[in-house]
Design a protein around this motif. Structure first.
Motif, PDB file in Angstrom:
ATOM      1  N   GLN A 179       0.836  -1.201   0.000  1.00 46.73           N
ATOM      2  CA  GLN A 179       0.000   0.000   0.000  1.00 46.73           C
ATOM      3  C   GLN A 179       0.874   1.256   0.000  1.00 46.73           C
ATOM      4  O   GLN A 179       1.902   1.302   0.672  1.00 46.73           O
ATOM      5  CB  GLN A 179      -0.910   0.020   1.232  1.00 46.73           C
ATOM      6  N   THR A 180       0.451   2.267  -0.739  1.00 49.93           N
ATOM      7  CA  THR A 180       1.170   3.526  -0.780  1.00 49.93           C
ATOM      8  C   THR A 180       0.775   4.383   0.421  1.00 49.93           C
ATOM      9  O   THR A 180      -0.404   4.631   0.659  1.00 49.93           O
ATOM     10  CB  THR A 180       0.863   4.290  -2.076  1.00 49.93           C
ATOM     11  N   VAL A 181       1.792   4.829   1.156  1.00 52.69           N
ATOM     12  CA  VAL A 181       1.580   5.589   2.382  1.00 52.69           C
ATOM     13  C   VAL A 181       2.475   6.818   2.358  1.00 52.69           C
ATOM     14  O   VAL A 181       3.647   6.733   1.981  1.00 52.69           O
ATOM     15  CB  VAL A 181       1.902   4.737   3.631  1.00 52.69           C
ATOM     16  N   ARG A 182       1.932   7.972   2.752  1.00 52.05           N
ATOM     17  CA  ARG A 182       2.762   9.162   2.934  1.00 52.05           C
ATOM     18  C   ARG A 182       3.248   9.169   4.378  1.00 52.05           C
ATOM     19  O   ARG A 182       2.446   9.169   5.313  1.00 52.05           O
ATOM     20  CB  ARG A 182       1.995  10.448   2.626  1.00 52.05           C
ATOM     21  N   ILE A 183       4.562   9.174   4.553  1.00 51.44           N
ATOM     22  CA  ILE A 183       5.175   9.153   5.875  1.00 51.44           C
ATOM     23  C   ILE A 183       5.799  10.518   6.139  1.00 51.44           C
ATOM     24  O   ILE A 183       6.550  11.032   5.313  1.00 51.44           O
ATOM     25  CB  ILE A 183       6.245   8.054   5.974  1.00 51.44           C
ATOM     26  N   ALA A 184       5.487  11.102   7.294  1.00 50.71           N
ATOM     27  CA  ALA A 184       6.022  12.413   7.650  1.00 50.71           C
ATOM     28  C   ALA A 184       6.719  12.341   8.991  1.00 50.71           C
ATOM     29  O   ALA A 184       6.271  11.647   9.909  1.00 50.71           O
ATOM     30  CB  ALA A 184       4.901  13.450   7.709  1.00 50.71           C
ATOM     31  N   LEU A 185       7.826  13.052   9.119  1.00 47.56           N
ATOM     32  CA  LEU A 185       8.538  13.125  10.392  1.00 47.56           C
ATOM     33  C   LEU A 185       7.730  13.950  11.392  1.00 47.56           C
ATOM     34  O   LEU A 185       7.277  15.053  11.094  1.00 47.56           O
ATOM     35  CB  LEU A 185       9.903  13.776  10.188  1.00 47.56           C
ATOM     36  N   GLY A 186       7.545  13.376  12.587  1.00 46.87           N
ATOM     37  CA  GLY A 186       6.788  14.037  13.633  1.00 46.87           C
ATOM     38  C   GLY A 186       5.575  13.219  14.012  1.00 46.87           C
ATOM     39  O   GLY A 186       4.793  12.809  13.155  1.00 46.87           O
ATOM     40  N   SER A 187       5.422  12.973  15.305  1.00 44.65           N
ATOM     41  CA  SER A 187       4.338  12.116  15.790  1.00 44.65           C
ATOM     42  C   SER A 187       3.084  12.893  16.171  1.00 44.65           C
ATOM     43  O   SER A 187       2.053  12.298  16.465  1.00 44.65           O
ATOM     44  CB  SER A 187       4.817  11.339  17.023  1.00 44.65           C
ATOM     45  N   GLY A 188       3.174  14.231  16.178  1.00 44.52           N
ATOM     46  CA  GLY A 188       2.085  15.055  16.686  1.00 44.52           C
ATOM     47  C   GLY A 188       2.290  15.433  18.137  1.00 44.52           C
ATOM     48  O   GLY A 188       1.545  16.244  18.690  1.00 44.52           O
ATOM     49  N   LEU A 189       3.300  14.845  18.764  1.00 44.96           N
ATOM     50  CA  LEU A 189       3.672  15.140  20.141  1.00 44.96           C
ATOM     51  C   LEU A 189       5.163  15.458  20.176  1.00 44.96           C
ATOM     52  O   LEU A 189       5.854  15.338  19.164  1.00 44.96           O
ATOM     53  CB  LEU A 189       3.367  13.935  21.042  1.00 44.96           C
ATOM     54  N   ALA A 190       5.661  15.839  21.360  1.00 42.09           N
ATOM     55  CA  ALA A 190       7.095  16.092  21.499  1.00 42.09           C
ATOM     56  C   ALA A 190       7.815  14.783  21.812  1.00 42.09           C
ATOM     57  O   ALA A 190       8.653  14.707  22.710  1.00 42.09           O
ATOM     58  CB  ALA A 190       7.340  17.125  22.595  1.00 42.09           C
ATOM     59  N   LEU A 191       7.474  13.766  21.064  1.00 46.63           N
ATOM     60  CA  LEU A 191       8.095  12.445  21.151  1.00 46.63           C
ATOM     61  C   LEU A 191       8.489  12.019  19.747  1.00 46.63           C
ATOM     62  O   LEU A 191       7.829  12.395  18.769  1.00 46.63           O
ATOM     63  CB  LEU A 191       7.116  11.420  21.740  1.00 46.63           C
ATOM     64  N   GLU A 192       9.551  11.228  19.633  1.00 45.63           N
ATOM     65  CA  GLU A 192       9.963  10.750  18.323  1.00 45.63           C
ATOM     66  C   GLU A 192       8.818  10.003  17.646  1.00 45.63           C
ATOM     67  O   GLU A 192       7.995   9.379  18.315  1.00 45.63           O
ATOM     68  CB  GLU A 192      11.159   9.796  18.463  1.00 45.63           C
ATOM     69  N   GLY A 193       8.794  10.068  16.330  1.00 51.64           N
ATOM     70  CA  GLY A 193       7.781   9.307  15.633  1.00 51.64           C
ATOM     71  C   GLY A 193       7.442   9.865  14.270  1.00 51.64           C
ATOM     72  O   GLY A 193       8.116  10.765  13.743  1.00 51.64           O
ATOM     73  N   TYR A 194       6.364   9.330  13.701  1.00 50.93           N
ATOM     74  CA  TYR A 194       5.977   9.645  12.333  1.00 50.93           C
ATOM     75  C   TYR A 194       4.454   9.746  12.240  1.00 50.93           C
ATOM     76  O   TYR A 194       3.723   9.116  13.014  1.00 50.93           O
ATOM     77  CB  TYR A 194       6.460   8.553  11.376  1.00 50.93           C
ATOM     78  N   THR A 195       4.010  10.532  11.258  1.00 52.83           N
ATOM     79  CA  THR A 195       2.593  10.620  10.938  1.00 52.83           C
ATOM     80  C   THR A 195       2.382  10.013   9.561  1.00 52.83           C
ATOM     81  O   THR A 195       3.037  10.420   8.593  1.00 52.83           O
ATOM     82  CB  THR A 195       2.108  12.074  10.949  1.00 52.83           C
ATOM     83  N   LEU A 196       1.499   9.026   9.474  1.00 56.16           N
ATOM     84  CA  LEU A 196       1.267   8.291   8.242  1.00 56.16           C
ATOM     85  C   LEU A 196      -0.128   8.612   7.713  1.00 56.16           C
ATOM     86  O   LEU A 196      -1.106   8.586   8.467  1.00 56.16           O
ATOM     87  CB  LEU A 196       1.367   6.780   8.471  1.00 56.16           C
ATOM     88  N   THR A 197      -0.217   8.888   6.419  1.00 57.27           N
ATOM     89  CA  THR A 197      -1.501   9.157   5.773  1.00 57.27           C
ATOM     90  C   THR A 197      -1.642   8.250   4.565  1.00 57.27           C
ATOM     91  O   THR A 197      -0.699   8.090   3.785  1.00 57.27           O
ATOM     92  CB  THR A 197      -1.603  10.623   5.335  1.00 57.27           C
ATOM     93  N   ALA A 198      -2.827   7.641   4.418  1.00 59.20           N
ATOM     94  CA  ALA A 198      -3.072   6.712   3.312  1.00 59.20           C
ATOM     95  C   ALA A 198      -4.527   6.790   2.886  1.00 59.20           C
ATOM     96  O   ALA A 198      -5.369   7.355   3.592  1.00 59.20           O
ATOM     97  CB  ALA A 198      -2.725   5.280   3.730  1.00 59.20           C
ATOM     98  N   ASP A 199      -4.828   6.219   1.725  1.00 57.87           N
ATOM     99  CA  ASP A 199      -6.216   6.123   1.298  1.00 57.87           C
ATOM    100  C   ASP A 199      -6.985   5.233   2.262  1.00 57.87           C
ATOM    101  O   ASP A 199      -6.430   4.271   2.822  1.00 57.87           O
ATOM    102  CB  ASP A 199      -6.300   5.532  -0.109  1.00 57.87           C
ATOM    103  N   ARG A 200      -8.266   5.523   2.439  1.00 56.46           N
ATOM    104  CA  ARG A 200      -9.079   4.767   3.383  1.00 56.46           C
ATOM    105  C   ARG A 200      -9.134   3.282   3.015  1.00 56.46           C
ATOM    106  O   ARG A 200      -9.203   2.435   3.902  1.00 56.46           O
ATOM    107  CB  ARG A 200     -10.485   5.366   3.436  1.00 56.46           C
ATOM    108  N   ALA A 201      -9.086   2.969   1.735  1.00 63.26           N
ATOM    109  CA  ALA A 201      -9.123   1.564   1.315  1.00 63.26           C
ATOM    110  C   ALA A 201      -7.917   0.779   1.817  1.00 63.26           C
ATOM    111  O   ALA A 201      -7.960  -0.448   1.905  1.00 63.26           O
ATOM    112  CB  ALA A 201      -9.215   1.475  -0.206  1.00 63.26           C
TER     113      ALA A 201
END
Length: 360
Positions: A179-201
């Motif tokens: 599946q194709t996923v957009r991965i972005a640096l940053g978890s939304g908090l002040a903790l290491e991590g990533y934010t992932l966005t994908a099609d609902r399917a």
């Protein structure tokens, strides 16, 4: 989404309204303590699909967004991103958003209870001749946050290149379980991590793939606890008509030299004349029963009112919260009274209290 909900139920999910409707939020996976610990020192995954996702298109999209919020978008290129704050003309906070610049569009991640308001707000400022389009992608996409120090290692095991040294907000397309996923640096908090966005399917496949790879599911209740511990301000709590982004500790989201935007004059004046009269701090209560304290409780120091409690959470170490405190009253270490309880102000990592160049 029905398939993903079924997977989440198998993993112990309890939903916000007690049902399994697609629109509901996994409140808990019955593992809140373990999930919070994983977010601190392992890897947890939170379903943030109920957050808003708005797409801006058209050739004027960057200049339009530049004029509607606090950060500088004319400096950003495709593959980059940043946090920004939407404010009123008097610089009162509407929402803290994360923006990702794509080749032909801009993706804006909003708080779950601000999507409709922001769509209407932005549409008001699109004038005749503006080459800007707005598209609500919330129901077509999903967003997950990978949170924790082992997030990069998990993605590497799944074949994703290590880009952890790139700037916050950097993003790229990757393939996870086909599946194709957009991965972005940053978890939304002040903790290491990533934010992932994908099609609902792709939701069920991606969620299953990541949890199978050892990401511990984390519910909205645990997210709220982490939000408060980390100090991320939220709408209806710290982001309201009563406060501006400088008071909310969001200095890192503001460009002070980009020129005119909605609310700019007020923010510039507050900065120039040191007019920030109250600031957001963490608070740790030492003798509190969570059932006896509510948000909105007045905070005092030596018998004098110094602030207001805005958020509250129970942890293994006791009760923690967020509060706006008068600047002249003091900061970290100040001993305060919150209703019948006592506590001390503490630093929280998401919040800053000055421009980067002015910090000690």
């Amino acid at each position: 989404m029905t398939e993903m909900r079924a997977i989440q139920i198998q993993q112990g999910a309890v939903f916000e309204d007690g049902s399994t409707k697609e629109s509901t939020v996994p409140l808990s996976f019955g593992n809140d303590t373990a999930a919070v610990q994983a977010a601190r020192s392992g890897v947890a995954m939170c379903d943030r699909s109920h957050w808003g996702r708005i797409q801006l298109g058209g050739s004027d999209r960057l200049s339009f967004l530049h004029n509607q919020s606090t950060n500088d978008f004319k400096r950003l290129k495709p593959g980059e991103g940043c946090d920004t704050v939407f404010v009123t003309s008097t610089a009162r906070t509407i929402d803290l958003a994360t923006v990702y610049i794509l080749d032909e569009t801009v993706l804006v991640l909003l708080s779950p209870n601000r999507r409709e308001a922001l769509l209407k707000w932005l549409d008001r400022y699109i004038f005749f001749g503006d080459k800007v389009t707005l598209n609500d992608l919330t129901e077509q996409t999903v967003t997950f946050s990978l949170i924790g120090s082992e997030s990069t290692a998990l993605l590497q095991r799944l074949g994703v290149d290590d880009r952890s040294k790139q700037p916050y907000g950097s993003h790229w397309l990757a393939t996870l379980s086909g599946q194709t996923v957009r991965i972005a640096l940053g978890s939304g908090l002040a903790l290491e991590g990533y934010t992932l966005t994908a099609d609902r399917a792709s939701a069920a496949t991606v969620w299953q793939h990541l949890t199978d790879a050892s990401a511990l599911p984390l519910g909205d209740r645990a997210w709220e606890r982490l939000r408060i511990e980390q100090g991320r301000p939220a709408p209806d709590h710290e982001l309201t008509d009563d406060y501006n982004p400088l008071e909310a500790g969001l200095w890192q989201t503001i460009s002070f030299n980009k020129g005119c935007y909605i609310g700019q004059e007020t923010i510039a004046r507050l900065d120039t004349y040191k007019g920030v009269k109250q600031q957001l701090w963490g608070i740790r209560l030492s003798n509190a029963d969570a059932g006896t304290i509510a948000t909105g409780t007045i905070i005092t120091a030596e018998g004098e009112k110094v602030g207001t409690l805005t958020s509250l959470a129970k942890t293994e170490q006791g009760i923690v919260g967020l509060a706006y405190i008068r600047t002249k009253a003091g900061g970290a270490g100040l001993h305060v009274q919150v209703g019948e309880a006592e506590g001390d102000l503490v630093d929280v990592p998401f919040v800053t209290h000055a421009r980067l160049e002015d910090r000690p």
